[in-house]
Design a protein around this motif. Structure first.
Motif, PDB file in Angstrom:
ATOM      1  N   LEU A  54       0.800  -1.223   0.000  1.00 29.91           N
ATOM      2  CA  LEU A  54       0.000   0.000   0.000  1.00 29.91           C
ATOM      3  C   LEU A  54       0.834   1.276   0.000  1.00 29.91           C
ATOM      4  O   LEU A  54       0.490   2.234  -0.694  1.00 29.91           O
ATOM      5  CB  LEU A  54      -0.954   0.003   1.204  1.00 29.91           C
ATOM      6  CG  LEU A  54      -2.000  -1.107   1.224  1.00 29.91           C
ATOM      7  CD1 LEU A  54      -2.839  -1.006   2.477  1.00 29.91           C
ATOM      8  CD2 LEU A  54      -2.862  -1.047  -0.024  1.00 29.91           C
ATOM      9  N   ALA A  55       1.905   1.315   0.809  1.00 29.86           N
ATOM     10  CA  ALA A  55       2.645   2.571   0.951  1.00 29.86           C
ATOM     11  C   ALA A  55       4.145   2.357   0.992  1.00 29.86           C
ATOM     12  O   ALA A  55       4.868   3.187   1.539  1.00 29.86           O
ATOM     13  CB  ALA A  55       2.191   3.273   2.225  1.00 29.86           C
ATOM     14  N   GLY A  56       4.643   1.283   0.415  1.00 28.32           N
ATOM     15  CA  GLY A  56       6.071   0.983   0.469  1.00 28.32           C
ATOM     16  C   GLY A  56       6.946   2.020  -0.204  1.00 28.32           C
ATOM     17  O   GLY A  56       8.062   2.277   0.236  1.00 28.32           O
ATOM     18  N   PRO A  60      10.600   5.724   3.540  1.00 29.27           N
ATOM     19  CA  PRO A  60      11.988   5.716   3.042  1.00 29.27           C
ATOM     20  C   PRO A  60      12.742   4.394   3.241  1.00 29.27           C
ATOM     21  O   PRO A  60      13.358   3.892   2.293  1.00 29.27           O
ATOM     22  CB  PRO A  60      12.661   6.829   3.851  1.00 29.27           C
ATOM     23  CG  PRO A  60      11.563   7.686   4.347  1.00 29.27           C
ATOM     24  CD  PRO A  60      10.361   6.826   4.468  1.00 29.27           C
ATOM     25  N   PHE A  61      12.704   3.820   4.433  1.00 30.06           N
ATOM     26  CA  PHE A  61      13.494   2.594   4.628  1.00 30.06           C
ATOM     27  C   PHE A  61      12.909   1.417   3.868  1.00 30.06           C
ATOM     28  O   PHE A  61      13.631   0.508   3.461  1.00 30.06           O
ATOM     29  CB  PHE A  61      13.673   2.273   6.126  1.00 30.06           C
ATOM     30  CG  PHE A  61      12.437   1.788   6.819  1.00 30.06           C
ATOM     31  CD1 PHE A  61      12.150   0.442   6.893  1.00 30.06           C
ATOM     32  CD2 PHE A  61      11.562   2.683   7.420  1.00 30.06           C
ATOM     33  CE1 PHE A  61      11.023  -0.014   7.540  1.00 30.06           C
ATOM     34  CE2 PHE A  61      10.442   2.230   8.079  1.00 30.06           C
ATOM     35  CZ  PHE A  61      10.160   0.883   8.138  1.00 30.06           C
ATOM     36  N   LEU A  65      14.733  -0.910   0.740  1.00 29.93           N
ATOM     37  CA  LEU A  65      14.803  -2.378   0.743  1.00 29.93           C
ATOM     38  C   LEU A  65      14.314  -2.992  -0.564  1.00 29.93           C
ATOM     39  O   LEU A  65      14.697  -4.121  -0.892  1.00 29.93           O
ATOM     40  CB  LEU A  65      13.991  -2.945   1.908  1.00 29.93           C
ATOM     41  CG  LEU A  65      14.586  -2.786   3.299  1.00 29.93           C
ATOM     42  CD1 LEU A  65      13.599  -3.276   4.347  1.00 29.93           C
ATOM     43  CD2 LEU A  65      15.889  -3.524   3.418  1.00 29.93           C
ATOM     44  N   GLU A  66      13.459  -2.299  -1.269  1.00 28.76           N
ATOM     45  CA  GLU A  66      12.869  -2.754  -2.536  1.00 28.76           C
ATOM     46  C   GLU A  66      12.290  -4.163  -2.414  1.00 28.76           C
ATOM     47  O   GLU A  66      11.372  -4.393  -1.645  1.00 28.76           O
ATOM     48  CB  GLU A  66      13.910  -2.662  -3.657  1.00 28.76           C
ATOM     49  CG  GLU A  66      14.361  -1.236  -3.928  1.00 28.76           C
ATOM     50  CD  GLU A  66      15.497  -1.157  -4.905  1.00 28.76           C
ATOM     51  OE1 GLU A  66      16.020  -2.214  -5.313  1.00 28.76           O
ATOM     52  OE2 GLU A  66      15.869  -0.036  -5.268  1.00 28.76           O
ATOM     53  N   ALA A  67      12.829  -5.141  -3.147  1.00 30.88           N
ATOM     54  CA  ALA A  67      12.261  -6.488  -3.164  1.00 30.88           C
ATOM     55  C   ALA A  67      12.560  -7.275  -1.882  1.00 30.88           C
ATOM     56  O   ALA A  67      11.935  -8.300  -1.621  1.00 30.88           O
ATOM     57  CB  ALA A  67      12.771  -7.263  -4.366  1.00 30.88           C
TER      58      ALA A  67
END
Length: 88
Positions: A54-56, A60-61, A65-67
């Motif tokens: 929803l809000a990844g 910021p952190f 981390l992405e995937a």
């Protein structure tokens, strides 16, 4: 009619088991905190994945981390599921 022959039985007695039986310790139910931590780990993992979807990109952190966010979320859930094996 001829009488059937009776078989001879072994005169040897069976060997007794040489091991001494060990009684298992009586274990009671798990501590309530264990159950809370177990369920908490599974819920944290689920919430981590939901927040990532929803809000990844806005956190910021999580964006950094992405995937790896999937690995973090599933790791929490797997730890919770592994804890269920010790739950009594």
């Amino acid at each position: 009619m001829p009488k059937s022959k009776v078989r001879k039985k072994d005169s040897s007695t069976p060997v007794a088991d040489r091991r001494t039986p060990v009684k298992a310790k009586a274990v009671g139910p798990s501590h309530p905190i264990y159950v809370v931590v177990m369920l908490g780990m599974m819920v944290i993992g689920l919430l981590w994945l939901v927040v990532n979807y929803l809000a990844g990109d806005k956190i910021p952190f999580m964006a950094d981390l992405e995937a790896w966010n999937f690995a973090v979320g599933f790791a929490f859930m797997i730890v919770g599921l592994l804890m269920t094996m010790r739950w009594r």
